[in-house]
Design an enzyme around this catalytic site. Structure first.
Site, PDB file in Angstrom:
ATOM      1  CG  MET A  77      47.668  71.550  36.001  1.00 43.63           C
ATOM      2  SD  MET A  77      48.931  70.264  35.985  1.00 43.63           S
ATOM      3  CE  MET A  77      50.384  71.270  35.757  1.00 43.63           C
ATOM      4  CG  MET A 146      45.787  67.912  30.727  1.00 39.76           C
ATOM      5  SD  MET A 146      47.557  68.279  30.805  1.00 39.76           S
ATOM      6  CE  MET A 146      48.162  66.961  31.874  1.00 39.76           C
ATOM      7  N   GLY A 151      48.615  66.321  37.706  1.00 38.22           N
ATOM      8  CA  GLY A 151      49.013  66.253  39.111  1.00 38.22           C
ATOM      9  C   GLY A 151      50.382  65.633  39.325  1.00 38.22           C
ATOM     10  N   GLY A 153      53.975  63.625  37.320  1.00 40.46           N
ATOM     11  CA  GLY A 153      54.706  63.114  36.166  1.00 40.46           C
ATOM     12  C   GLY A 153      54.776  61.595  36.231  1.00 40.46           C
ATOM     13  CG  ASP A 184      51.533  67.958  29.976  1.00 37.88           C
ATOM     14  OD1 ASP A 184      52.414  67.133  30.270  1.00 37.88           O
ATOM     15  OD2 ASP A 184      51.241  68.946  30.689  1.00 37.88           O
ATOM     16  N   GLY A 186      52.826  61.298  29.824  1.00 44.60           N
ATOM     17  CA  GLY A 186      53.168  59.972  29.318  1.00 44.60           C
ATOM     18  C   GLY A 186      53.730  59.962  27.906  1.00 44.60           C
ATOM     19  N   GLY A 206      58.352  64.963  30.325  1.00 42.55           N
ATOM     20  CA  GLY A 206      59.109  65.113  31.558  1.00 42.55           C
ATOM     21  C   GLY A 206      60.033  63.933  31.763  1.00 42.55           C
TER      22      GLY A 206
HETATM   23  C1  DX5 Z   1      51.250  66.477  34.753  1.00 43.16           C
HETATM   24  C2  DX5 Z   1      52.046  67.599  34.122  1.00 43.16           C
HETATM   25  C3  DX5 Z   1      53.001  67.144  33.101  1.00 43.16           C
HETATM   26  C4  DX5 Z   1      54.072  66.204  33.589  1.00 43.16           C
HETATM   27  C5  DX5 Z   1      54.438  65.312  32.457  1.00 43.16           C
HETATM   28  O1  DX5 Z   1      50.232  67.020  35.511  1.00 43.16           O
HETATM   29  O2  DX5 Z   1      51.185  68.529  33.518  1.00 43.16           O
HETATM   30  O3  DX5 Z   1      53.582  68.241  32.402  1.00 43.16           O
HETATM   31  O4  DX5 Z   1      55.209  66.863  34.036  1.00 43.16           O
HETATM   32  O5  DX5 Z   1      55.315  64.348  32.928  1.00 43.16           O
HETATM   33  P1  DX5 Z   1      55.587  62.986  32.133  1.00 43.16           P
HETATM   34  O6  DX5 Z   1      56.136  63.375  30.789  1.00 43.16           O
HETATM   35  O7  DX5 Z   1      56.564  62.306  33.009  1.00 43.16           O
HETATM   36  O8  DX5 Z   1      54.270  62.263  32.019  1.00 43.16           O
HETATM   37 ZN    ZN Z   2      52.067  70.096  32.182  1.00 43.50          ZN
END
Ligand code: DX5
Ligand code: ZN
Length: 231
Positions: A77, A146, A151, A153, A184, A186, A206
């Protein structure tokens, strides 16, 4: 392991996002998700420009490479990612994913990733349509859709991105392509089911893993929720 898997497969691949791990115990965290049945390790690289957060760079990934035996699924990112693809590959990234929104010359950037020898990933933000990038689908190994604004988690899953997954899966079938589809943001057992129904192969998670030990039970729950339905 690779992103490229025979499609459709019975089981979704699970990619824990290290962003939610305890970085003071990185070795234990990595060993724990590996032992718990993770298929890949998802690494979120943020530059404070493409997104407001800053996370890890090649130096940290080089350290992670020494600790991990799993495929390193590296999600860049960052603005103008072509500047860094060689450095991330040298650090040990197996797959390198760049954002469509991050560069003015996407085809060249994907090419630069290919030339490093890494598998090639393309990511689109929730608000970014798939259509402008459909011609590139035959030159990638992974499409990362996405399901939150990148940005951070811990955000809520946005189901309105699922039609893009469905469309990508349809195009893949129609054109007989092999790229994997990853989602990726939620992802928990509930959203994993929806994502999987839409055609996702690789689930990044995550918070749903690292904030809910024991990890083996969580990974099994995600995999179970995402088991391909015979519909
Ligand atoms: C967000 C990241 C994700 C994030 C996902 O920008 O790209 O990989 O770590 O985290 P969760 O699973 O907690 O939404
Ligand atoms: Zn990611």
């Amino acid at each position: 392991m690779t992103w490229l898997r025979p499609h459709p497969t019975e089981e979704a691949a699970i990619a824990p996002s290290l962003l939610a791990a305890d970085f003071s115990r990185l070795r234990e965290e990595i060993r724990a998700v590996e032992a718990a049945g993770a298929d890949l390790l998802h690494l979120d690289v943020m530059d404070g420009d493409f997104v407001d957060n800053i996370t890890m760079g090649p130096v940290v990934i080089r350290g992670i490479r020494k600790l991990a035996s799993l495929f390193l699924d590296t999600h860049l990112m960052v603005t103008e990612p072509q500047r860094y693809v060689d450095a991330f590959r040298k650090a040990g990234a197996d797959g390198i994913t760049v954002h469509a929104e991050a560069t003015a010359d996407l085809a060249r950037t994907l090419d630069a990733v290919r030339r490093t020898g890494a598998e090639v990933g393309l990511s689109i933000n929730p608000a970014t349509p798939l259509e402008p990038y459909e011609a590139l689908l035959d030159s990638i190994d992974l499409l990362l859709v996405m399901s939150v604004q990148p940005g951070h988690g811990g955000q809520s899953f946005r189901p309105e991105v699922l039609p893009k997954v469905e469309r990508a899966a349809r195009l893949r079938r129609a054109r007989n392509l092999r790229f994997a589809i990853e989602i990726d943001g939620g992802i928990d057992p509930e959203s994993a089911t929806l994502a999987r129904r839409a055609g996702v192969d690789v689930l990044v998670a995550g918070s749903a893993i690292f904030r809910h030990p024991p990890y083996a039970a969580r990974i099994a729950a995600l995999r179970g929720a995402a088991r391909r339905l015979s519909t």
